[in-house]
Design an enzyme around this catalytic site. Sequence first.
Site, mmCIF file in Angstrom:
data_model
loop_
_atom_site.group_PDB
_atom_site.id
_atom_site.type_symbol
_atom_site.label_atom_id
_atom_site.label_comp_id
_atom_site.label_asym_id
_atom_site.label_seq_id
_atom_site.Cartn_x
_atom_site.Cartn_y
_atom_site.Cartn_z
ATOM 1 N N ARG A 89 0.969 -1.295 0.097
ATOM 2 C CA ARG A 89 0.126 -0.014 0.002
ATOM 3 C C ARG A 89 0.860 1.238 0.086
ATOM 4 N NH1 ARG A 89 -5.183 -1.451 3.973
ATOM 5 N NH2 ARG A 89 -6.384 -2.339 2.465
ATOM 6 N N LYS B 81 -17.732 -18.318 4.054
ATOM 7 C CA LYS B 81 -19.080 -18.377 4.048
ATOM 8 C C LYS B 81 -20.107 -17.562 2.838
ATOM 9 C CE LYS B 81 -19.200 -18.064 9.026
ATOM 10 N NZ LYS B 81 -19.486 -17.287 10.367
ATOM 11 N N GLY C 234 -12.111 -4.654 1.943
ATOM 12 C CA GLY C 234 -13.542 -4.315 1.727
ATOM 13 C C GLY C 234 -14.214 -3.580 0.833
HETATM 14 C C1 3PG Z 1 -8.534 -1.897 4.973
HETATM 15 O O1 3PG Z 1 -7.352 -2.304 5.446
HETATM 16 O O2 3PG Z 1 -9.236 -2.525 4.332
HETATM 17 C C2 3PG Z 1 -8.803 -0.383 5.063
HETATM 18 O O3 3PG Z 1 -7.789 0.498 5.754
HETATM 19 C C3 3PG Z 1 -9.858 -0.162 5.741
HETATM 20 O O4 3PG Z 1 -10.018 -0.440 7.188
HETATM 21 P P1 3PG Z 1 -11.168 -0.666 8.272
HETATM 22 O O5 3PG Z 1 -11.875 -1.872 7.813
HETATM 23 O O6 3PG Z 1 -10.608 -0.570 9.703
HETATM 24 O O7 3PG Z 1 -12.066 0.865 7.854
#
Ligand code: 3PG
Length: 394
Positions: free
Chosen positions: A34, A195, A375
């Site tokens: 990153r 899941k 996410g």
């Molecule tokens: C991640 O690592 O996917 C992002 O930095 C978001 O982090 P978070 O899920 O703690 O918001």
Amino acid sequence: WKTLDDMDLQGKRVLVRVDINVPVLEGAVTDDTRIQRIVPTVRDILAAGGKPILLAHFGRPGGERRQNLSLKQLVPTLEAAFGTKVRFGEDCVGYEAEIAAANQGDGEVLLLENTRFHAEETQNSMTLAEGMAKMGDIYCNDAFSAAHRAHSSTEALARLLPSCAGRLMQAELSALEAALGNPQRPVTAVVGGAKVSTKLDLLGNLIEKVDNLIIGGGMANTFLLAKGLDVGKSLAEHAMTDTAAEIMAKADEAGCRIVLPSDVVVAEKFEAHAPHKVVPANQCPAESMILDAGPDSVAAICNIFEQSKTLIWNGPLGAFELEPFDAATNAAALKAAELTRAGKLVSVAGGGDTVAALNASGAAQDFTYISTAGGAFLEWMEGKTLPGVAALAQ
Ligand code: 3PG
């Protein structure tokens, strides 16, 4: 939305939201991907005579100032990546931050302390964003992987300053657009993971958009159950079999082929190198659990890849963290890499586990695009609007 090319950066203080939420073990960064991926944005701002001021979160401190989650520990890694001095501000707003910004020299980068040391950050507080905005002339969001969060530094701040997307944000969005927005067909998706229940939205959106949906990992077991097969002691969600059956019926209507393993690797213990054997998917012994897709399934998957033009991948095919149950994931990943190298396939992958699995197989470097997001990648694939991206478009 605008990009850095649309902004006059000369002499401007640019508040850059980055995602440097990297894994750290005993003070050392164990994967700096990153950080490497934000280098073009920082370099371009410096080259255009601007002053980059980095805003970022680190972990989930829940509004408390936690020393082990201070961004200060990343300064040496950032300096090595940018090849320039990185000054540190002990807070992301207020006196400490403003003094640090006032002292920032030309050619220097300023890193401000973890935005989540303020509880207001995750509440998308406008007051906190106003405190941040004071230090900048321009806002640049380069944190695609945090864009699914509507937080002060990802959403509210974009509404206060002239805003643009950074280079990584641009790259992420155009790669995902190429894979799912307006892709070359046939499109194949690989979805794995434990899941079905956590990936319902994803499966629902993908069956409308892709030609082949290859299901792997624990969630494949739930689908096998839904087809009336016995999966022994395998990880499976017995309560989700009706849902899995509905997904299969809808996929059929939508003309999306769902691909489940035809043979599987079974073992009696969930541990590395546990004694194992390959059996047809309909002959899992009662005492065994399915830990990977078998060789016939891998051959079928590779065949589908050969007939596809676009591949989007999220989730491993088996228990990839335990050798040798990483075999199906590795073999399929290497096939995708080979086809991509030959110019026959556009391949895009994302998600923490997925990227770790593709890196371990050596396939990642040949993929067309590897997202830095977990996410946010999933939410994008689910067809959701990402608040951090939407705010840039206003
Ligand atoms: C991640 O690592 O996917 C992002 O930095 C978001 O982090 P978070 O899920 O703690 O918001």
